[in-house]
Design a protein around this motif. Structure first.
Motif, mmCIF file in Angstrom:
data_model
loop_
_atom_site.group_PDB
_atom_site.id
_atom_site.type_symbol
_atom_site.label_atom_id
_atom_site.label_comp_id
_atom_site.label_asym_id
_atom_site.label_seq_id
_atom_site.Cartn_x
_atom_site.Cartn_y
_atom_site.Cartn_z
ATOM 1 N N UNK A 193 0.600 -1.404 -0.208
ATOM 2 C CA UNK A 193 0.075 0.161 0.063
ATOM 3 C C UNK A 193 1.151 1.374 -0.282
ATOM 4 N N UNK A 194 2.214 0.917 0.717
ATOM 5 C CA UNK A 194 2.983 2.486 0.665
ATOM 6 C C UNK A 194 3.635 2.753 -1.033
ATOM 7 N N UNK A 195 3.871 1.797 -1.627
ATOM 8 C CA UNK A 195 3.692 1.897 -3.400
ATOM 9 C C UNK A 195 2.240 1.848 -3.533
ATOM 10 N N UNK A 196 1.638 1.609 -3.544
ATOM 11 C CA UNK A 196 0.316 1.982 -4.297
ATOM 12 C C UNK A 196 0.063 3.508 -3.951
ATOM 13 N N UNK A 197 0.248 3.809 -2.904
ATOM 14 C CA UNK A 197 -0.215 5.722 -2.848
ATOM 15 C C UNK A 197 0.633 6.721 -2.970
ATOM 16 N N UNK A 198 1.649 6.105 -3.977
ATOM 17 C CA UNK A 198 2.429 7.226 -4.737
ATOM 18 C C UNK A 198 2.083 7.588 -5.167
ATOM 19 N N UNK A 199 2.071 9.060 -5.740
ATOM 20 C CA UNK A 199 1.589 9.676 -6.871
ATOM 21 C C UNK A 199 2.061 9.075 -7.927
ATOM 22 N N UNK A 200 1.589 9.371 -8.835
ATOM 23 C CA UNK A 200 1.582 9.199 -10.492
ATOM 24 C C UNK A 200 3.411 9.817 -10.915
ATOM 25 N N UNK A 201 4.095 10.561 -10.602
ATOM 26 C CA UNK A 201 5.215 11.130 -10.855
ATOM 27 C C UNK A 201 6.182 10.377 -10.597
ATOM 28 N N UNK A 202 5.809 10.556 -9.033
ATOM 29 C CA UNK A 202 7.020 8.997 -8.021
ATOM 30 C C UNK A 202 6.942 7.624 -9.238
ATOM 31 N N UNK A 203 5.838 7.270 -8.865
ATOM 32 C CA UNK A 203 6.165 5.676 -9.888
ATOM 33 C C UNK A 203 6.498 5.829 -10.906
ATOM 34 N N UNK A 204 6.612 7.103 -11.851
ATOM 35 C CA UNK A 204 7.423 7.360 -13.095
ATOM 36 C C UNK A 204 8.959 7.418 -12.508
ATOM 37 N N UNK A 205 9.348 7.880 -11.500
ATOM 38 C CA UNK A 205 10.823 8.131 -11.188
ATOM 39 C C UNK A 205 10.996 7.022 -10.916
ATOM 40 N N UNK A 206 10.561 6.164 -10.053
ATOM 41 C CA UNK A 206 11.016 4.393 -9.508
ATOM 42 C C UNK A 206 11.156 3.828 -10.573
ATOM 43 N N UNK A 207 10.496 3.582 -11.610
ATOM 44 C CA UNK A 207 10.215 2.882 -12.737
ATOM 45 C C UNK A 207 10.849 3.081 -13.403
ATOM 46 N N UNK A 208 11.524 4.695 -13.755
ATOM 47 C CA UNK A 208 12.715 4.550 -15.069
ATOM 48 C C UNK A 208 13.951 4.472 -14.204
ATOM 49 N N UNK A 209 14.382 4.350 -12.554
ATOM 50 C CA UNK A 209 15.443 4.496 -12.125
ATOM 51 C C UNK A 209 15.593 2.639 -11.993
ATOM 52 N N UNK A 210 14.365 2.244 -12.458
ATOM 53 C CA UNK A 210 15.072 0.947 -11.922
ATOM 54 C C UNK A 210 15.640 -0.058 -13.993
ATOM 55 N N UNK A 211 14.647 1.121 -14.308
ATOM 56 C CA UNK A 211 15.245 0.303 -15.814
ATOM 57 C C UNK A 211 16.530 0.166 -16.235
ATOM 58 N N UNK A 212 16.385 1.775 -16.010
ATOM 59 C CA UNK A 212 18.374 2.694 -16.336
ATOM 60 C C UNK A 212 19.191 1.637 -15.631
ATOM 61 N N UNK A 213 18.697 1.068 -14.190
ATOM 62 C CA UNK A 213 20.047 0.800 -13.571
ATOM 63 C C UNK A 213 19.864 -1.136 -13.382
ATOM 64 N N UNK A 214 18.563 -1.224 -14.433
ATOM 65 C CA UNK A 214 18.418 -2.712 -13.737
ATOM 66 C C UNK A 214 19.083 -3.290 -15.629
ATOM 67 N N UNK A 215 19.093 -2.772 -16.459
ATOM 68 C CA UNK A 215 19.854 -2.731 -18.150
ATOM 69 C C UNK A 215 21.598 -2.038 -17.781
ATOM 70 N N UNK A 216 21.589 -1.961 -16.594
ATOM 71 C CA UNK A 216 23.559 -1.298 -16.226
ATOM 72 C C UNK A 216 24.007 -3.352 -16.543
ATOM 73 N N UNK A 217 25.349 -3.181 -16.775
ATOM 74 C CA UNK A 217 26.085 -4.497 -16.071
ATOM 75 C C UNK A 217 27.217 -4.816 -15.411
ATOM 76 N N UNK A 218 27.136 -3.168 -14.439
ATOM 77 C CA UNK A 218 27.404 -3.643 -13.170
ATOM 78 C C UNK A 218 26.751 -4.219 -12.616
ATOM 79 N N UNK A 219 28.059 -5.269 -11.334
ATOM 80 C CA UNK A 219 27.253 -5.835 -10.395
ATOM 81 C C UNK A 219 27.595 -5.367 -9.266
#
Length: 306
Positions: A193-219
């Motif tokens: 519910x904490x995540x579900x209550x995030x405003x749309x902008x914060x959800x988009x920031x979260x998804x963007x950052x996950x995408x960028x870092x998941x695409x990185x080859x760094x481990x």
């Protein structure tokens, strides 16, 4: 600090880590374990009252670890033995079906555009790379809100890298605390519910950052677990203020507000005479809005245990 490692230390619901690959029916890849036998100095704190009497303990966990990671030390087992209860983020053991039901209840909104249309043109190639790496497509996240897409991508990436919630701190602590009551600051549903209550902008920031870092080859997983094993809470605090947690709205929602709520619950617990061993994600015990600082503001003395 990579996105998954930051979630792992701090804010990803522990139960979702157990769902990651199972959620989409994938196979988990194996990885050599990180073993630090005999050298662990994972941070532990005492909570004392005005007379100096120890009234409880604070311990920072990692929700998922490579198998056979050696992190226990005598001070931790002694503190848990001296406590009258174990307090975790969620009291219930990992149950994928319960977590899956809660996620399904909260995560869906009909008519949403596919994730590739939500991340922006600059990040779209990164998302395609992540999809290829994890064997996913937009269709796997049809009508799924951005926060849930982000958390599932992070969890699946973590499981494919070899991190396992069954090897995390919490199952070991539950076993050691056998016979003691286990309490939780939150529930499965309230964590999502904490995540579900995030405003749309914060959800988009979260998804963007996950995408960028998941695409990185760094481990960086081994380095981050080594930081936790040596008790480097200052390093964890520094990393917990980078990436998506550098966004003020996300930091307040996912760390600060939850820590304040937990401090209120813990303060009431101590006032009622309990002697708890509190074990929560390590990033909740690091930084200017840490649980330790909030408890000190409520009149409790906090001391690092050698």
């Amino acid at each position: 600090m990579s996105l998954f490692k930051r979630l792992l230390f701090a804010v990803i619901p522990a139960l979702l880590l157990g769902m990651g690959v199972a959620w989409l029916g994938r196979d988990k890849a194996a990885q050599d374990p990180v073993a630090q036998a005999g050298s662990a100095r994972v941070a532990l704190w005492e909570i004392a009252d005005n007379s100096g009497t120890v009234r409880g303990y604070l311990f920072g966990t990692v929700h998922a670890l490579p198998p056979e990671t050696q992190w226990l030390r005598p001070a931790i087992t002694q503190a848990l033995a001296a406590s009258d209860r174990l307090v975790l983020e969620i009291a219930e053991p990992i149950d994928q079906s319960v977590a899956g039901a809660a996620l399904a209840e909260l995560a869906g909104t009909p008519g949403l555009p596919p994730p590739s249309q939500r991340v922006g043109a600059k990040v779209r190639d990164d998302l395609a790379k992540v999809y290829r790496k994890l064997g996913l497509t937009d269709a796997d996240f049809a009508d799924t809100e951005s926060w849930a897409v982000a958390l599932q991508l992070a969890a699946i990436a973590g499981e494919k890298a070899g991190s396992n919630p069954e090897s995390g701190s919490e199952p070991v602590l539950r076993q050691l605390a056998a016979g003691k009551p286990v309490a939780g600051f939150e529930t499965i549903r309230s964590q999502f519910g904490v995540f579900d209550a995030l405003p749309a902008r914060e959800q988009q920031v979260l998804l963007r950052e996950v995408t960028i870092e998941a695409a990185s080859e760094d481990d960086e997983e081994a380095a981050m677990i080594a930081m936790w094993l040596r008790g480097d809470d200052l390093g964890i605090a520094r990393e917990a203020n980078e990436g998506f947690l550098a966004d003020p709205g996300l930091h307040v929602a996912l760390l600060t507000n939850r820590n304040r709520d937990w401090a209120d619950q813990l303060d009431a617990m101590l006032d009622a005479g309990a002697k708890p061993f509190v074990a929560v994600g390590a990033a909740h015990l690091a930084g200017s809005d840490s649980l330790q600082r909030l408890m000190m503001a409520r009149g409790w003395a906090i001391r690092r245990v050698p």
